[in-house]
Design a protein around this motif. Structure first.
Motif, PDB file in Angstrom:
ATOM      1  N   ASN A   1     -15.533  16.530   7.629  1.00 27.43           N
ATOM      2  CA  ASN A   1     -14.842  15.276   8.308  1.00 27.43           C
ATOM      3  C   ASN A   1     -14.124  14.147   6.972  1.00 27.43           C
ATOM      4  O   ASN A   1     -14.973  14.180   5.750  1.00 27.43           O
ATOM      5  CB  ASN A   1     -16.255  14.514   8.594  1.00 27.43           C
ATOM      6  CG  ASN A   1     -16.022  13.079   9.109  1.00 27.43           C
ATOM      7  OD1 ASN A   1     -14.934  12.969   9.635  1.00 27.43           O
ATOM      8  ND2 ASN A   1     -16.969  12.186   9.490  1.00 27.43           N
ATOM      9  N   LEU A   2     -13.110  13.870   7.203  1.00 26.03           N
ATOM     10  CA  LEU A   2     -12.454  13.123   6.138  1.00 26.03           C
ATOM     11  C   LEU A   2     -13.084  11.502   6.272  1.00 26.03           C
ATOM     12  O   LEU A   2     -13.120  11.105   5.100  1.00 26.03           O
ATOM     13  CB  LEU A   2     -11.092  12.988   6.732  1.00 26.03           C
ATOM     14  CG  LEU A   2     -10.234  12.093   5.485  1.00 26.03           C
ATOM     15  CD1 LEU A   2     -10.158  12.579   4.184  1.00 26.03           C
ATOM     16  CD2 LEU A   2      -8.764  12.019   6.187  1.00 26.03           C
ATOM     17  N   THR A   3     -13.716  11.080   7.400  1.00 28.18           N
ATOM     18  CA  THR A   3     -13.812   9.685   7.290  1.00 28.18           C
ATOM     19  C   THR A   3     -15.474   9.537   7.099  1.00 28.18           C
ATOM     20  O   THR A   3     -16.141  10.184   7.524  1.00 28.18           O
ATOM     21  CB  THR A   3     -13.447   9.040   8.812  1.00 28.18           C
ATOM     22  OG1 THR A   3     -14.218   9.827   9.773  1.00 28.18           O
ATOM     23  CG2 THR A   3     -12.140   8.949   8.723  1.00 28.18           C
ATOM     24  N   PRO A   4     -15.854   8.685   6.235  1.00 27.70           N
ATOM     25  CA  PRO A   4     -15.158   7.580   5.600  1.00 27.70           C
ATOM     26  C   PRO A   4     -14.545   8.244   4.320  1.00 27.70           C
ATOM     27  O   PRO A   4     -15.291   8.940   3.699  1.00 27.70           O
ATOM     28  CB  PRO A   4     -15.971   6.214   5.117  1.00 27.70           C
ATOM     29  CG  PRO A   4     -17.249   6.965   5.100  1.00 27.70           C
ATOM     30  CD  PRO A   4     -17.281   8.296   6.238  1.00 27.70           C
ATOM     31  N   PRO A   5     -13.366   7.926   4.047  1.00 27.30           N
ATOM     32  CA  PRO A   5     -12.702   8.767   2.749  1.00 27.30           C
ATOM     33  C   PRO A   5     -13.239   7.915   1.447  1.00 27.30           C
ATOM     34  O   PRO A   5     -13.644   6.945   1.476  1.00 27.30           O
ATOM     35  CB  PRO A   5     -11.136   8.465   2.976  1.00 27.30           C
ATOM     36  CG  PRO A   5     -11.133   7.136   3.655  1.00 27.30           C
ATOM     37  CD  PRO A   5     -12.100   7.123   4.802  1.00 27.30           C
ATOM     38  N   ALA A   6     -13.186   8.996   0.426  1.00 25.56           N
ATOM     39  CA  ALA A   6     -13.525   8.221  -1.001  1.00 25.56           C
ATOM     40  C   ALA A   6     -12.352   7.462  -1.314  1.00 25.56           C
ATOM     41  O   ALA A   6     -11.360   7.690  -1.410  1.00 25.56           O
ATOM     42  CB  ALA A   6     -13.846   9.486  -1.823  1.00 25.56           C
ATOM     43  N   VAL A   7     -12.811   6.122  -1.788  1.00 25.87           N
ATOM     44  CA  VAL A   7     -11.670   5.034  -2.125  1.00 25.87           C
ATOM     45  C   VAL A   7     -12.033   4.854  -3.659  1.00 25.87           C
ATOM     46  O   VAL A   7     -13.109   4.599  -4.104  1.00 25.87           O
ATOM     47  CB  VAL A   7     -11.978   3.903  -1.298  1.00 25.87           C
ATOM     48  CG1 VAL A   7     -10.935   2.914  -2.004  1.00 25.87           C
ATOM     49  CG2 VAL A   7     -11.568   4.039   0.070  1.00 25.87           C
ATOM     50  N   LEU A   8     -11.054   4.947  -4.385  1.00 26.99           N
ATOM     51  CA  LEU A   8     -11.296   4.978  -5.802  1.00 26.99           C
ATOM     52  C   LEU A   8     -10.184   3.596  -6.288  1.00 26.99           C
ATOM     53  O   LEU A   8      -8.929   3.834  -6.104  1.00 26.99           O
ATOM     54  CB  LEU A   8     -10.598   6.183  -6.587  1.00 26.99           C
ATOM     55  CG  LEU A   8     -11.544   7.221  -6.444  1.00 26.99           C
ATOM     56  CD1 LEU A   8     -10.914   8.731  -7.107  1.00 26.99           C
ATOM     57  CD2 LEU A   8     -13.025   7.188  -6.943  1.00 26.99           C
ATOM     58  N   ASP A   9     -10.736   2.564  -6.790  1.00 29.00           N
ATOM     59  CA  ASP A   9      -9.678   1.212  -7.161  1.00 29.00           C
ATOM     60  C   ASP A   9      -8.911   1.079  -5.944  1.00 29.00           C
ATOM     61  O   ASP A   9      -7.976   0.458  -6.064  1.00 29.00           O
ATOM     62  CB  ASP A   9      -8.978   1.672  -8.199  1.00 29.00           C
ATOM     63  CG  ASP A   9      -9.719   1.943  -9.598  1.00 29.00           C
ATOM     64  OD1 ASP A   9     -10.855   1.397  -9.518  1.00 29.00           O
ATOM     65  OD2 ASP A   9      -9.030   2.711 -10.532  1.00 29.00           O
ATOM     66  N   GLY A  10      -9.775   1.016  -4.556  1.00 27.80           N
ATOM     67  CA  GLY A  10      -8.906   0.512  -3.444  1.00 27.80           C
ATOM     68  C   GLY A  10      -8.050   1.614  -3.111  1.00 27.80           C
ATOM     69  O   GLY A  10      -7.111   1.288  -1.859  1.00 27.80           O
ATOM     70  N   LYS A  11      -7.714   2.865  -3.360  1.00 26.70           N
ATOM     71  CA  LYS A  11      -6.853   3.801  -2.996  1.00 26.70           C
ATOM     72  C   LYS A  11      -7.404   5.037  -2.817  1.00 26.70           C
ATOM     73  O   LYS A  11      -8.796   5.543  -3.150  1.00 26.70           O
ATOM     74  CB  LYS A  11      -5.823   4.052  -4.543  1.00 26.70           C
ATOM     75  CG  LYS A  11      -5.185   2.840  -4.871  1.00 26.70           C
ATOM     76  CD  LYS A  11      -4.212   2.883  -5.959  1.00 26.70           C
ATOM     77  CE  LYS A  11      -3.625   1.875  -6.524  1.00 26.70           C
ATOM     78  NZ  LYS A  11      -2.846   1.930  -7.647  1.00 26.70           N
ATOM     79  N   VAL A  12      -6.622   5.658  -1.927  1.00 27.76           N
ATOM     80  CA  VAL A  12      -7.326   7.296  -1.525  1.00 27.76           C
ATOM     81  C   VAL A  12      -6.385   8.237  -2.284  1.00 27.76           C
ATOM     82  O   VAL A  12      -5.038   8.220  -1.949  1.00 27.76           O
ATOM     83  CB  VAL A  12      -7.001   7.181  -0.046  1.00 27.76           C
ATOM     84  CG1 VAL A  12      -7.662   8.994   0.360  1.00 27.76           C
ATOM     85  CG2 VAL A  12      -8.104   6.354   0.729  1.00 27.76           C
ATOM     86  N   TYR A  13      -6.993   9.146  -2.968  1.00 25.23           N
ATOM     87  CA  TYR A  13      -6.093  10.102  -3.651  1.00 25.23           C
ATOM     88  C   TYR A  13      -6.289  11.556  -3.196  1.00 25.23           C
ATOM     89  O   TYR A  13      -7.291  11.879  -2.927  1.00 25.23           O
ATOM     90  CB  TYR A  13      -6.377  10.348  -5.009  1.00 25.23           C
ATOM     91  CG  TYR A  13      -5.774   8.906  -5.818  1.00 25.23           C
ATOM     92  CD1 TYR A  13      -4.507   8.959  -6.313  1.00 25.23           C
ATOM     93  CD2 TYR A  13      -6.556   7.885  -6.217  1.00 25.23           C
ATOM     94  CE1 TYR A  13      -4.118   7.956  -6.917  1.00 25.23           C
ATOM     95  CE2 TYR A  13      -6.115   6.793  -6.777  1.00 25.23           C
ATOM     96  CZ  TYR A  13      -4.942   6.842  -7.324  1.00 25.23           C
ATOM     97  OH  TYR A  13      -4.553   5.591  -7.789  1.00 25.23           O
ATOM     98  N   PHE A  14      -5.286  12.556  -2.880  1.00 31.18           N
ATOM     99  CA  PHE A  14      -5.325  13.829  -2.358  1.00 31.18           C
ATOM    100  C   PHE A  14      -4.857  14.449  -3.580  1.00 31.18           C
ATOM    101  O   PHE A  14      -4.015  14.032  -4.372  1.00 31.18           O
ATOM    102  CB  PHE A  14      -4.497  13.876  -1.300  1.00 31.18           C
ATOM    103  CG  PHE A  14      -5.087  13.471   0.038  1.00 31.18           C
ATOM    104  CD1 PHE A  14      -5.129  14.599   1.141  1.00 31.18           C
ATOM    105  CD2 PHE A  14      -5.655  12.457   0.341  1.00 31.18           C
ATOM    106  CE1 PHE A  14      -5.613  14.551   2.288  1.00 31.18           C
ATOM    107  CE2 PHE A  14      -6.422  12.345   1.581  1.00 31.18           C
ATOM    108  CZ  PHE A  14      -6.234  13.172   2.674  1.00 31.18           C
TER     109      PHE A  14
END
Length: 216
Positions: free
Chosen positions: A124-137
């Motif tokens: 499951n992707l949600t909720p995604p990890a957010v780093l400094d308000g951004k999502v990085y792949f």
């Protein structure tokens, strides 16, 4: 009977001929590695403008760009495998997908190819990890290539690499330009400029000068 001058001329001509032949063979066998780019990526689950039923989508769409810089050599690619991971911290990721993204294909001299593909998330992707308000792949690839020189192929050469990709709230990468999939380690840089080697060598002189000025 040949004189010394004729012998020297023959030796010189032989050396020049052998040198030019060796140079020609070296240029014929010399190859430039292909370049890989993430041309586009779309993650519907991260598109906040879509209905909630769509954001539960566990697929990702992407296009990989291949560039052959060789003027007189073709490239035969094995199947290209792609790993998609989600950053949980600046130095750790969680694997989301691992699949064969592109089937084997041949690329001609100085040609470019765009290969669209898709993959499904392992979890499951949600909720995604957010780093400094951004999502990085993290996008990594692995494959092997053979170079076609005239009528024959070289041995296989393994290739791999990757890049960090920032995804916005529309589910696409922040920067429109293709992202080069190089050999950088999977981490998020902090953006602080690093001192170059030359400036680093001068740093003790700057510190010493500052101390002298303070003591006057």
């Amino acid at each position: 009977m040949a004189g010394p001058d004729n012998c020297c001329s023959c030796c010189f001509s032989f050396i020049v001929t052998m040198g030019l032949t060796a140079l020609f063979i070296w240029l014929s066998l010399r190859v430039d590695q292909p370049k890989f780019y993430l041309d586009s990526i779309y993650v519907p689950a991260l598109n906040k403008s879509l209905p909630s039923t769509t954001t539960a989508n566990d697929t990702v769409l992407f296009t990989i760009k291949f560039t052959n810089p060789n003027k007189d050599k073709g490239i035969k690619y094995d199947a290209v495998r792609l790993n998609l991971s989600l950053f949980l911290s600046p130095n750790s990721t969680r694997l989301l997908s691992n699949s064969t993204a592109v089937a084997p294909f041949y690329q001609g001299h100085q040609k470019k190819a765009h290969k669209p593909s898709s993959a499904s998330f392992l979890g499951n992707l949600t909720p995604p990890a957010v780093l400094d308000g951004k999502v990085y792949f993290r996008v990594d690839f692995a494959t092997a290539v053979k170079y076609k020189i005239l009528f024959w192929y070289t041995k296989r050469y393994g290739m791999w690499g990757g890049a960090n990709v920032e995804i916005n709230d529309k589910g696409v990468k922040v920067y429109r330009k293709p992202v080069r999939l190089g050999n950088e380690p999977p981490r998020i840089v902090n953006g602080v400029p690093e001192l170059r080697g030359g400036y680093r060598a001068l740093l003790p002189l700057f510190v010493a000068g500052w101390i002298i000025m303070r003591t006057r």
